[in-house]
Design a protein around this motif. Structure first.
Motif, PDB file in Angstrom:
ATOM      1  N   ARG A  30     -13.889 -25.607  12.840  1.00 49.86           N
ATOM      2  CA  ARG A  30     -14.567 -26.551  11.941  1.00 49.86           C
ATOM      3  C   ARG A  30     -14.313 -26.183  10.484  1.00 49.86           C
ATOM      4  O   ARG A  30     -13.976 -27.041   9.660  1.00 49.86           O
ATOM      5  CB  ARG A  30     -16.074 -26.576  12.221  1.00 49.86           C
ATOM      6  CG  ARG A  30     -16.839 -27.545  11.329  1.00 49.86           C
ATOM      7  CD  ARG A  30     -18.335 -27.532  11.605  1.00 49.86           C
ATOM      8  NE  ARG A  30     -18.939 -26.215  11.540  1.00 49.86           N
ATOM      9  CZ  ARG A  30     -19.255 -25.576  10.404  1.00 49.86           C
ATOM     10  NH1 ARG A  30     -18.997 -26.128   9.247  1.00 49.86           N
ATOM     11  NH2 ARG A  30     -19.823 -24.386  10.447  1.00 49.86           N
ATOM     12  N   LEU A  31     -14.426 -24.892  10.159  1.00 51.35           N
ATOM     13  CA  LEU A  31     -14.195 -24.450   8.786  1.00 51.35           C
ATOM     14  C   LEU A  31     -12.740 -24.659   8.364  1.00 51.35           C
ATOM     15  O   LEU A  31     -12.466 -25.060   7.230  1.00 51.35           O
ATOM     16  CB  LEU A  31     -14.577 -22.982   8.635  1.00 51.35           C
ATOM     17  CG  LEU A  31     -16.068 -22.679   8.724  1.00 51.35           C
ATOM     18  CD1 LEU A  31     -16.296 -21.170   8.784  1.00 51.35           C
ATOM     19  CD2 LEU A  31     -16.819 -23.296   7.563  1.00 51.35           C
ATOM     20  N   LEU A  32     -11.803 -24.391   9.267  1.00 52.47           N
ATOM     21  CA  LEU A  32     -10.392 -24.624   8.962  1.00 52.47           C
ATOM     22  C   LEU A  32     -10.143 -26.099   8.639  1.00 52.47           C
ATOM     23  O   LEU A  32      -9.439 -26.419   7.682  1.00 52.47           O
ATOM     24  CB  LEU A  32      -9.505 -24.188  10.132  1.00 52.47           C
ATOM     25  CG  LEU A  32      -9.302 -22.698  10.311  1.00 52.47           C
ATOM     26  CD1 LEU A  32      -8.669 -22.404  11.656  1.00 52.47           C
ATOM     27  CD2 LEU A  32      -8.474 -22.113   9.187  1.00 52.47           C
ATOM     28  N   ASN A  33     -10.719 -26.990   9.418  1.00 53.81           N
ATOM     29  CA  ASN A  33     -10.549 -28.422   9.173  1.00 53.81           C
ATOM     30  C   ASN A  33     -11.159 -28.841   7.846  1.00 53.81           C
ATOM     31  O   ASN A  33     -10.564 -29.631   7.090  1.00 53.81           O
ATOM     32  CB  ASN A  33     -11.145 -29.243  10.315  1.00 53.81           C
ATOM     33  CG  ASN A  33     -10.300 -29.184  11.561  1.00 53.81           C
ATOM     34  OD1 ASN A  33      -9.080 -29.076  11.491  1.00 53.81           O
ATOM     35  ND2 ASN A  33     -10.946 -29.240  12.713  1.00 53.81           N
ATOM     36  N   GLU A  34     -12.355 -28.326   7.539  1.00 49.79           N
ATOM     37  CA  GLU A  34     -12.999 -28.669   6.274  1.00 49.79           C
ATOM     38  C   GLU A  34     -12.179 -28.171   5.081  1.00 49.79           C
ATOM     39  O   GLU A  34     -11.967 -28.907   4.113  1.00 49.79           O
ATOM     40  CB  GLU A  34     -14.405 -28.071   6.216  1.00 49.79           C
ATOM     41  CG  GLU A  34     -15.387 -28.726   7.151  1.00 49.79           C
ATOM     42  CD  GLU A  34     -16.718 -28.001   7.203  1.00 49.79           C
ATOM     43  OE1 GLU A  34     -16.907 -27.018   6.433  1.00 49.79           O
ATOM     44  OE2 GLU A  34     -17.575 -28.408   8.003  1.00 49.79           O
ATOM     45  N   GLN A  35     -11.732 -26.934   5.162  1.00 49.21           N
ATOM     46  CA  GLN A  35     -10.961 -26.359   4.066  1.00 49.21           C
ATOM     47  C   GLN A  35      -9.588 -27.022   3.933  1.00 49.21           C
ATOM     48  O   GLN A  35      -9.062 -27.147   2.826  1.00 49.21           O
ATOM     49  CB  GLN A  35     -10.803 -24.848   4.256  1.00 49.21           C
ATOM     50  CG  GLN A  35     -12.105 -24.094   4.218  1.00 49.21           C
ATOM     51  CD  GLN A  35     -12.834 -24.245   2.898  1.00 49.21           C
ATOM     52  OE1 GLN A  35     -12.214 -24.181   1.841  1.00 49.21           O
ATOM     53  NE2 GLN A  35     -14.126 -24.452   2.947  1.00 49.21           N
ATOM     54  N   GLN A  36      -9.017 -27.454   5.042  1.00 47.76           N
ATOM     55  CA  GLN A  36      -7.714 -28.112   4.994  1.00 47.76           C
ATOM     56  C   GLN A  36      -7.808 -29.418   4.214  1.00 47.76           C
ATOM     57  O   GLN A  36      -6.907 -29.747   3.445  1.00 47.76           O
ATOM     58  CB  GLN A  36      -7.194 -28.361   6.417  1.00 47.76           C
ATOM     59  CG  GLN A  36      -5.709 -28.551   6.493  1.00 47.76           C
ATOM     60  CD  GLN A  36      -4.948 -27.277   6.169  1.00 47.76           C
ATOM     61  OE1 GLN A  36      -5.483 -26.178   6.176  1.00 47.76           O
ATOM     62  NE2 GLN A  36      -3.688 -27.419   5.873  1.00 47.76           N
ATOM     63  N   ALA A  37      -8.894 -30.147   4.395  1.00 46.32           N
ATOM     64  CA  ALA A  37      -9.098 -31.388   3.645  1.00 46.32           C
ATOM     65  C   ALA A  37      -9.143 -31.097   2.146  1.00 46.32           C
ATOM     66  O   ALA A  37      -8.567 -31.840   1.342  1.00 46.32           O
ATOM     67  CB  ALA A  37     -10.371 -32.088   4.114  1.00 46.32           C
ATOM     68  N   ASP A  38      -9.795 -30.013   1.753  1.00 50.28           N
ATOM     69  CA  ASP A  38      -9.846 -29.620   0.342  1.00 50.28           C
ATOM     70  C   ASP A  38      -8.462 -29.259  -0.179  1.00 50.28           C
ATOM     71  O   ASP A  38      -8.095 -29.608  -1.308  1.00 50.28           O
ATOM     72  CB  ASP A  38     -10.788 -28.435   0.135  1.00 50.28           C
ATOM     73  CG  ASP A  38     -12.248 -28.797   0.294  1.00 50.28           C
ATOM     74  OD1 ASP A  38     -12.580 -30.008   0.280  1.00 50.28           O
ATOM     75  OD2 ASP A  38     -13.067 -27.869   0.434  1.00 50.28           O
TER      76      ASP A  38
END
Length: 66
Positions: free
Chosen positions: A22-30
């Motif tokens: 979940r954190l990887l996906n959120e940070q990837q969007a950033d």
């Protein structure tokens, strides 16, 4: 990263792996938003933009290169 085990030590429980994804996906969007901003800025040479990182941001860098 506050959701990961304190100190970052020890094996991850299954739910920790889900948190990591979940954190990887959120940070990837950033990361993609930052790249879009930089490459679209008039003072930036888009052919010279690079993404580097180590540890967690190193994972982000590899994911962004695909």
């Amino acid at each position: 990263m506050d959701a990961l085990p304190a100190g970052g030590e020890g094996p991850l429980a299954p739910q920790d792996g889900e948190t990591l994804v979940r954190l990887l996906n959120e940070q990837q969007a950033d990361l993609y938003a930052a790249l879009e901003f930089l490459t679209g800025h008039p003072s930036t040479d888009a052919s010279r933009v690079a993404v580097v990182g180590s540890s967690f941001s190193g994972i982000q860098t590899v994911l962004a290169s695909t």
